[in-house]
Every structure is written in C-alpha cells, then in structure tokens.
Design a protein around this motif. Structure first.
Motif, PDB file in Angstrom:
ATOM      1  N   GLY A 215       2.642  11.600   4.638  1.00 29.01           N
ATOM      2  CA  GLY A 215       2.700  10.156   4.492  1.00 29.01           C
ATOM      3  C   GLY A 215       1.738   9.467   5.434  1.00 29.01           C
ATOM      4  O   GLY A 215       0.813  10.085   5.970  1.00 29.01           O
ATOM      5  N   THR A 216       1.956   8.182   5.668  1.00 28.56           N
ATOM      6  CA  THR A 216       1.023   7.367   6.439  1.00 28.56           C
ATOM      7  C   THR A 216       1.778   6.449   7.382  1.00 28.56           C
ATOM      8  O   THR A 216       2.837   5.915   7.038  1.00 28.56           O
TER       9      THR A 216
ATOM     10  N   ASP B 236       5.514   5.498   6.009  1.00 25.68           N
ATOM     11  CA  ASP B 236       5.986   5.817   4.659  1.00 25.68           C
ATOM     12  C   ASP B 236       5.900   7.310   4.413  1.00 25.68           C
ATOM     13  O   ASP B 236       5.274   8.060   5.177  1.00 25.68           O
ATOM     14  N   ASP B 237       6.533   7.755   3.315  1.00 26.44           N
ATOM     15  CA  ASP B 237       6.492   9.163   2.933  1.00 26.44           C
ATOM     16  C   ASP B 237       5.684   9.356   1.659  1.00 26.44           C
ATOM     17  O   ASP B 237       5.979  10.217   0.834  1.00 26.44           O
ATOM     18  N   GLY B 238       4.651   8.526   1.495  1.00 27.15           N
ATOM     19  CA  GLY B 238       3.810   8.585   0.297  1.00 27.15           C
ATOM     20  C   GLY B 238       2.825   9.733   0.310  1.00 27.15           C
ATOM     21  O   GLY B 238       2.946  10.685   1.084  1.00 27.15           O
TER      22      GLY B 238
ATOM     23  N   ASN C 176       0.832  -1.207   0.000  1.00 31.00           N
ATOM     24  CA  ASN C 176       0.000   0.000   0.000  1.00 31.00           C
ATOM     25  C   ASN C 176       0.865   1.254   0.000  1.00 31.00           C
ATOM     26  O   ASN C 176       0.564   2.245  -0.680  1.00 31.00           O
ATOM     27  N   ALA C 177       1.956   1.224   0.774  1.00 33.84           N
ATOM     28  CA  ALA C 177       2.860   2.376   0.813  1.00 33.84           C
ATOM     29  C   ALA C 177       3.484   2.634  -0.556  1.00 33.84           C
ATOM     30  O   ALA C 177       3.592   3.778  -1.008  1.00 33.84           O
ATOM     31  N   LEU C 178       3.892   1.573  -1.243  1.00 30.25           N
ATOM     32  CA  LEU C 178       4.490   1.730  -2.574  1.00 30.25           C
ATOM     33  C   LEU C 178       3.469   2.239  -3.580  1.00 30.25           C
ATOM     34  O   LEU C 178       3.787   3.076  -4.435  1.00 30.25           O
TER      35      LEU C 178
END
Length: 613
Positions: free
Chosen positions: A141-142, A58-60, A33-35
């Motif tokens: 991000g998340t 993550d830094d998404g 999901n992060a990718l």
C-alpha cells in the motif's frame, strides 16, 4: 516586465491555490487516490486539525519505486491516457495535479510498496524541492505524509480557521465519503487519539452506515429510493417531510460515486418537496445517480466539486419525477418503508407498525365516550351489513364531504376482533381540534383541520390535472418587456409556454406580446409569472411556476373548505376522515408542510406512568 516562463515550484503553488483550499482538501485528494488504488482500509492521522500533520495510509496496490518522482510531477497520472479516457472518466482523480500541488506547500513524504516488491520505497519533497528515492520498510500500500501545511505560504496559512473548525471540515467530507463507500473501512485519529471508525461492509447501500453517519433519527425517517429510466439509475434515501432541516446540512448527491454539488439537481429536489415542506425548511437526502460516464463531464472544476451533464434537462426531470412519486406515496398511517425499523421507544414517530388485531383497551372516562359504546360504533361501521346505520348519521351537505367508506374487508371478523387499519379507530375528539384514535400498538392524534385541508387540496389538484391547463384570451394583448435572452427563450419555447397556458409571440428584440394566460391565474400578476417561467426555462430547461401558482390558489381554496376547529364530529365522521387520510397522497403533511398526525407507541405511554418498573 518581460514575458518569461514561471518556475515549476511557483506553477505548483499557483495550482495549489485551486486544489488545496484547506486541510480538508488535502485529505480529500489523498483519500480519493487511495480509493482509486483499490484500498479497502484507509487510516487518517491528523494533528492540529490537519495543519500540523495529515498522514494517509492505505492498503491499495502501491506505486513502483521508479514512478514515485513522476507521482509528484505535474500532469502525470495513471488514470487517463487519451481524450476518450477523459470523456468517460470512472476514477475519482485524473488531473495529475494533486500531489505536486500539495507537495509544493508542505513538507511532504511518499512511501509505497507493491505486492511483488521486496521492500518499499520513499520520496521526500520539501516545499516543492524533490529529493531522491530511498528504500524503506513498508507493508503493501501507500502512506502519504503532509506536515506543516502552507508553512512556506504564510498568506494562505492566515486564512485557515481554528483547529476545531478545520477538523470539522475534514469530518464532514469523511462523512460524505462514508455514505458512498460503505465497503471501505475508515479510521480517523486526531492528536494521537482515535476519534472515528467506519467499519467496512460488503454492501453498496448500508442502512447501518446511514444511521452511523447521519444519525438514527434520519435513518428512521428515511424513504428508500430506487428508480431507473432512460439509462439513468437513482438510488438512496430521502427523508420524510416531517424530518426537515433549518439548513442544507444533510443533502448529499453523488454522481457515479463522486460527491458533487449541482444546482439543477438541487432545484429538482426542492420542487419535488415544494408541496409538502414547511416554508423555509430544507429537505434531507442521500442520492446516488448512476449514468454512462460519457454523459457527464467531470472536468469542469479544479477540485471536482461540480460536473456538467450533457442532458441537464433530462436529469432534472428524472430526479424530480422519482422523488415526486416517492413523496406522493407517503400516506398517513404508512411507514413508507423507512431505512430502519422504527424504535418503539420513540416518544413521537410517524408510520406505526400495525397488527391485525386490537391492542388492549384504552379506557379514558374523562373523554366522555365509553369504550364499549365506541366499539359498538366501530362494529356498525366496519362489521358486516350494509352500513346504513353509519350512513344515517352523516349529512349529505356536510362541509366534510366524507362518506363512511372503509378500506376494510366486509368479511373481517366482527366479534371484538376487527382488522385495525393503519390510523386505527377514533375514540374521541379533543378540544374540538384533535381526533384521538386507538391503534394496535398505541395512540394516534390527528389534527383534523390540517388533515382535511390536505384531502381537499389533493382532490382539487386531481380534478384540475384531469382538465389540463385552460387558456383565457386577453381582451387586449399585453406587451411585456423582457431581456433579449428571455425573448430568445420565449421564441424557442413557444410550444412549452402554450402547454403552460401562455400564448406568446416575440414583438421586438426585448419585448413579447402576451395574448392568453392560464385561466385559473388570470387575475394574478401574469406578467411577473411569465418572467419567472422564462427564467426557469433559461436556467433549468423547464418550469413548474404555473403549477406552483395554481397549487397555491387551490391550497387556499382547500384551506377555506376544510373543517374548522371546534366543529364537533361524530364517531363515524372521525373514522371517515381517518380512512380518507389513509387513501390520500401526501396526507402526512398539510398544505403548508406541517404534520397532520403523530403516533405515541403504547410502550412509551407505559413509561409516562412508570408501568413495568
């Protein structure tokens, strides 16, 4: 019991049984999901092998506050919106089941912020019970936090293994991810201690990442693959046959960036290695297959471990041909352009780097051959002139069947500085079994029987390939009992069977009439061979059983015709064998998969005697 609608929490827990097998499954779903959100850095914090805690940051792009409740509800996703989207999925996730399933069997928290949001927002879920969205400080991000996995499903928790085992499964999946996404930085900690960091690189295929994940030995033995045809593109690395494994622990296949298992592709790889791998050993490879997403169905497995190719037969043939041709080009003395430059300090390696001039002399009086005499023999073999002196030392009816030919230019310099070929020049024979050869940077040892066996085998295969498969009619046609499905395959694939040397017709619901068989295999168990071919055609759409059986026979013939141990060879004969090895496909291994040669760099030999210390 009357029919009734199941509660949402129970529905999610049932789905969790398919999606969430162990902590590694949770890590997989959350990191994917992060990718999909565009992350370039992912931090994975674990406690007790992931059972106590899994935290993925993550830094998404982040999630809007109002969409957080949707994110943990079933069948809610931003990745597809129509059947057309489903049939050409380009993201890793798309089902919309992972987060609600995970949240139903854990204490779950989701915190996220987008670039334009003044602050982050958080949502907590305890065993499937969804709380309220609340403001929370958080960078872009998340962060997803999963605590006490399976705390409310004790029967599932009992099936989890020891902490070290569960951590090992997570590390293996992260290793597979690191291979396909070298552009993403991955940081892993366990029980508060950093354990692994994969640095992000701006590259699609990283040799450094290959060595970091699978080890330097694999990287040094790896052949780079790149092959394209019919809208398919295959890249990656395959290990030389001399680098083989006892298990399939270093076999990685990716389709459009998704790590999968596929029996058809695995079968194609095994067939490509069949002629060069020692019995019972497994090949090692990292392969990236790219094709139009519409040509592959990724919606066939709850955890997305498998896919279904719309043209499975084409994929099988494509992968086999690409690897078969790459392995055919691995001649003795060549490094096969491995993924990394070879370490000169390795004790034994394949593929020595060569220079254009002699290395320093290697005097060994106990071998019974003076170096000055050897050099004179080399000059007569590889210098100018017509080579008649060398030719006169060979016997036309010699079992070796070798000629003193060389790939060296006849214009090469003569006065002590001839160009050194990849396998160097022979200096002696050891115990009637091995050829010792001096190269520009060390010593090469050749198993002369194994090498000559491969040379003869490849010649026999080439000769038979040129003639094609000849049929031999049976004096009395044979009735072969098969299953109804096999009979249908035989009826549909009569033309294919004819190309393989079988003339077959269907004589009943579960019987075939066999009229002709491959001539070379006529004295074997042709009925069993036919059944095996039909099984391959049914499962993979093609079969190389006939070729494999033929090759086994030719291999035996080549073995009997190869030079035996204790056969004394002249220097010209030894050099002729080396030159033929350099020109023969797959000559790095004998017919049984054993190595035919080994290279000892001069730097390593110096260390044996503590030189330079």
């Amino acid at each position: 019991m009357p029919i009734r609608q199941l509660p949402d929490v129970l529905i999610n827990q049932i789905a969790a049984g398919e999606v969430v097998e162990r902590p590694a499954s949770v890590v997989k779903e959350l990191v994917e999901n992060a990718l999909d959100a565009g992350a370039r850095r992912v931090d994975i914090d674990l406690e007790e092998g992931g059972v106590r805690l899994i935290r993925i940051r993550d830094d998404g792009g982040g999630i809007a506050p109002g969409e957080l409740p949707l994110a943990v509800s079933r069948h809610a996703t931003s990745k597809i919106g129509s059947l057309d989207d489903l049939e050409s999925v380009a993201t890793l996730g798309f089902r919309g089941e992972a987060l609600p399933s995970i949240a139903s069997v854990s204490r779950f928290a989701l915190v996220s912020r987008r670039d334009d949001d003044p602050h982050g927002a958080a949502l907590e879920v305890d065993g499937g019970r969804v709380g309220d969205v609340a403001p929370r400080s958080h960078p872009r991000g998340t962060t997803v936090e999963v605590r006490d996995l399976f705390y409310n499903v004790p029967a599932r928790r009992k099936f989890l293994r020891a902490e070290r085992t569960e951590l090992g499964h997570i590390e293996e999946w992260l290793r597979a991810l690191a291979l396909v996404r070298p552009d993403v930085e991955l940081r892993v900690s366990h029980n508060g201690k950093p354990t692994r960091r994969y640095k992000g690189e701006d590259t699609l295929f990283s040799d450094a990442r290959l060595a970091e994940t699978l080890g330097r030995d694999f990287a040094q033995a790896a052949l780079r693959i790149e092959h394209a045809a019919a809208g398919l593109h295959l890249t990656g690395w395959i290990a030389l046959p001399t680098y083989s494994r006892a298990s399939a622990d270093q076999q990685y296949l990716y389709v459009n960036g998704r790590s999968i298992r596929d029996r058809s592709v695995a079968h194609a790889v095994r067939q490509a290695y069949a002629d060069v791998l020692f019995h019972g050993r497994q090949p090692a490879y990292v392969l990236f297959l790219a094709l139009d997403p519409a040509r592959v169905d990724v919606n066939v497995h709850p955890a997305k471990h498998e896919v279904r190719f719309r043209e499975a037969r084409l994929i099988h043939e494509f992968v086999y041909r690409a690897l078969h041709e790459a392995l055919a080009g691995t001649r003795a003395g060549q490094n096969g352009q491995p993924g990394l430059a070879q370490d000169a300090g390795a004790a034994v390696s394949t593929g020595p780097a060569q220079s254009a001039h002699w290395a320093r002399p290697m005097p060994q009086p106990h071998l019974g051959l003076r170096v000055d005499e050897a050099r004179a023999a080399y000059a007569s073999l590889y210098g100018g002139g017509d080579g008649s002196a060398a030719a006169g030392s060979l016997h036309p009816d010699d079992a070796l069947g070798m000629q003193p030919e060389t790939a060296l230019s006849r214009d090469a310099p003569m006065q002590g500085t001839p160009v050194v070929p990849p396998l160097g020049f022979a200096v002696a024979q050891l115990h009637g079994v091995y050829i010792l050869s001096e190269t520009a940077d060390g010593l090469i040892v050749v198993d002369m029987h194994a090498a000559h066996e491969r040379i003869g085998y490849e010649r026999l295969k080439t000769a038979h390939d040129g003639d094609g498969v000849r049929m031999q009619p049976l004096l009395v046609p044979q009735t072969v009992a098969v299953s109804e499905r096999e009979a249908e395959v035989a009826e549909q694939e009569m033309a294919t069977l004819a190309e393989l040397g079988f003339e077959v017709s269907r004589s009943g619901p579960q019987s075939l009439l066999l009229r002709s068989v491959p001539a070379l295999l006529a004295h074997g168990d042709t009925e069993a061979l036919l059944r095996d071919v039909l099984a391959d055609l049914r499962e993979h759409g093609e079969s190389r059983r006939v070729r494999a059986a033929r090759d086994a026979l030719l291999s035996t013939m080549a073995c009997h015709g190869a030079v035996r141990a204790n056969r004394r060879l002249t220097v010209p004969e030894m050099n002729a064998l080396l030159r033929q090895m350099e020109a023969t496909e797959r000559s790095g291994q004998c017919n049984h998969g054993r190595p035919t040669w080994a290279h000892f760099p001069l730097a390593e030999i110096d260390r044996w005697f503590l030189r330079g210390r």
